[in-house]
Design an enzyme around this catalytic site. Structure first.
Site, PDB file in Angstrom:
ATOM      1  N   ARG A 144       0.675  -1.265   0.024  1.00 55.66           N
ATOM      2  CA  ARG A 144       0.002  -0.087   0.051  1.00 55.66           C
ATOM      3  C   ARG A 144       0.923   1.303  -0.221  1.00 55.66           C
ATOM      4  NH1 ARG A 144      -1.937  -3.497   3.986  1.00 55.66           N
ATOM      5  NH2 ARG A 144      -4.098  -4.335   3.361  1.00 55.66           N
ATOM      6  N   LYS A 168      -1.675  -2.757   7.918  1.00 54.94           N
ATOM      7  CA  LYS A 168      -2.773  -2.466   8.884  1.00 54.94           C
ATOM      8  C   LYS A 168      -2.831  -3.244   9.921  1.00 54.94           C
ATOM      9  CE  LYS A 168      -5.954  -1.095   5.065  1.00 54.94           C
ATOM     10  NZ  LYS A 168      -7.439  -0.976   4.692  1.00 54.94           N
ATOM     11  N   HIS A 239      -2.587   2.388  -5.636  1.00 58.75           N
ATOM     12  CA  HIS A 239      -3.504   1.279  -5.345  1.00 58.75           C
ATOM     13  C   HIS A 239      -3.511   0.397  -6.909  1.00 58.75           C
ATOM     14  CE1 HIS A 239      -5.515  -0.597  -1.920  1.00 58.75           C
ATOM     15  NE2 HIS A 239      -6.248  -0.825  -2.712  1.00 58.75           N
ATOM     16  N   ARG A 242      -0.850  -1.842  -7.201  1.00 58.35           N
ATOM     17  CA  ARG A 242      -1.291  -3.053  -6.158  1.00 58.35           C
ATOM     18  C   ARG A 242      -2.146  -4.047  -6.804  1.00 58.35           C
ATOM     19  NH1 ARG A 242      -1.418  -4.367  -0.466  1.00 58.35           N
ATOM     20  NH2 ARG A 242      -3.439  -4.961   0.067  1.00 58.35           N
ATOM     21  N   HIS A 265      -3.612  -8.946   3.411  1.00 60.45           N
ATOM     22  CA  HIS A 265      -4.967  -9.020   3.460  1.00 60.45           C
ATOM     23  C   HIS A 265      -5.547  -9.765   4.699  1.00 60.45           C
ATOM     24  CE1 HIS A 265      -6.278  -8.029  -1.109  1.00 60.45           C
ATOM     25  NE2 HIS A 265      -6.256  -6.976  -0.025  1.00 60.45           N
ATOM     26  N   TYR A 274      -9.487 -10.357  -7.106  1.00 60.46           N
ATOM     27  CA  TYR A 274      -8.241 -10.672  -8.366  1.00 60.46           C
ATOM     28  C   TYR A 274      -8.652 -11.745  -9.267  1.00 60.46           C
ATOM     29  CZ  TYR A 274      -6.402  -6.820  -5.430  1.00 60.46           C
ATOM     30  OH  TYR A 274      -6.213  -5.890  -4.765  1.00 60.46           O
TER      31      TYR A 274
END
Length: 293
Positions: A144, A168, A239, A242, A265, A274
């Site tokens: 990210r 995150k 993004h 990404r 994730h 994806y």
């Protein structure tokens, strides 16, 4: 309790106990402020009907389904927080349903477009060396933009070609990268970064023109400008790179769990979008090539 005290304690909970990003804290605080204004500045009478009433006003104002889903998640967090604090006798957020937000397929570069965007010759200017290194690393790792901006020099393991990323929820992961990214990083660190360093630069891997840690806005401008140079490529920022990296990994045979780990994730469902991109491309190729498609 005074409504400002309620919001203040909720913000502190999100920031220090949940360790959410400043952006998320601001968004949740804004949602709760709007909710309490709708209720007349009090949490008295906060029940599921009041929550649904506020969400209905948001819907009437034309808010997108994805926005409503996020605000519903905020309400659940807030009511659970109030219940634990003893400010509500029960948790009305448990009774809220969430409209499932549609998941649009992300725009991605095809592999030739990605090659064109990255295969350029930097001029040797520090800014150009930095930009090339950032682009190579973003595409090589799929990290990210916030993770890129937070990198320090010591986060790069040159021997193993791995970068240590703080994602995150402050979850750390190691992400591999290839030889082109390593070469671009070496050029930046040897010939570019020392010329932009200032007294307060610290250990930041990527620096702005004034010597401070690079900011996300600058990275976005760099990516948009480079991708615009590729004919036929969709406009995209970090993004989008990404998304492109994840799609190309899957098209190349990587398994879904590995891609999930690389992207950081928490849920496999976030990675599965994806596969939809790849299947969509496969379907288009089938329709164009098969005589009985």
């Amino acid at each position: 309790m005074d409504v400002n005290d309620v919001i203040g304690e909720f913000e502190s909970y999100l920031r220090f106990e949940r360790d959410l990003s400043p952006h998320t804290v601001r968004a949740y605080a804004g949602d709760v402020t709007s909710l309490l204004e709708h209720l007349g500045g009090t949490i008295d009478g906060l029940d599921v009907s009041a929550l649904r009433g506020w969400l209905a006003t948001q819907h009437d104002e034309g808010k997108a389904r994805a926005t409503l889903a996020r605000r519903t998640a905020c309400l659940r967090t807030f009511t659970a927080f109030c219940h634990r604090r003893g400010w509500l006798p029960d948790d009305p957020g448990l009774l809220l349903g969430t409209a499932k937000a549609p998941r649009a397929l992300p725009a991605v570069l095809d592999q030739e477009q990605a090659r064109q965007a990255l295969d350029t010759s930097p001029t040797g200017e520090p800014k150009d060396l930095r930009d090339q290194a950032m682009l190579e690393l973003l595409y090589a790792t799929g990290i990210r933009v916030s993770e890129l901006c937070g990198l320090d020099v010591d986060d790069v393991d040159r021997d193993r070609r791995v970068v240590r990323v703080l994602g995150k929820g402050r979850k750390e992961r190691a992400v591999p990268f290839g030889a082109p990214a390593l070469q671009a990083l070496d050029r930046w660190c040897v010939h570019g970064r020392p010329l932009l360093m200032r007294e307060g630069s610290g250990p930041a891997l990527f620096l702005g023109v004034r010597g401070g840690r690079i900011d996300a806005g600058t990275v976005r401008r760099v990516v948009h400008a480079r991708v615009r140079q590729v004919e036929g490529a969709p406009d995209m920022g970090p993004h989008g790179l990404r998304h492109s990296a994840a799609t190309h990994l899957l098209e190349g045979g990587a398994d879904l769990r590995s891609v999930q780990e690389l992207l950081g994730h928490a849920s496999l469902s976030s990675t599965q979008v994806y596969t939809h991109v790849s299947i969509d491309r496969l379907r288009r190729a089938y329709n164009q090539a098969h005589p009985r498609a």
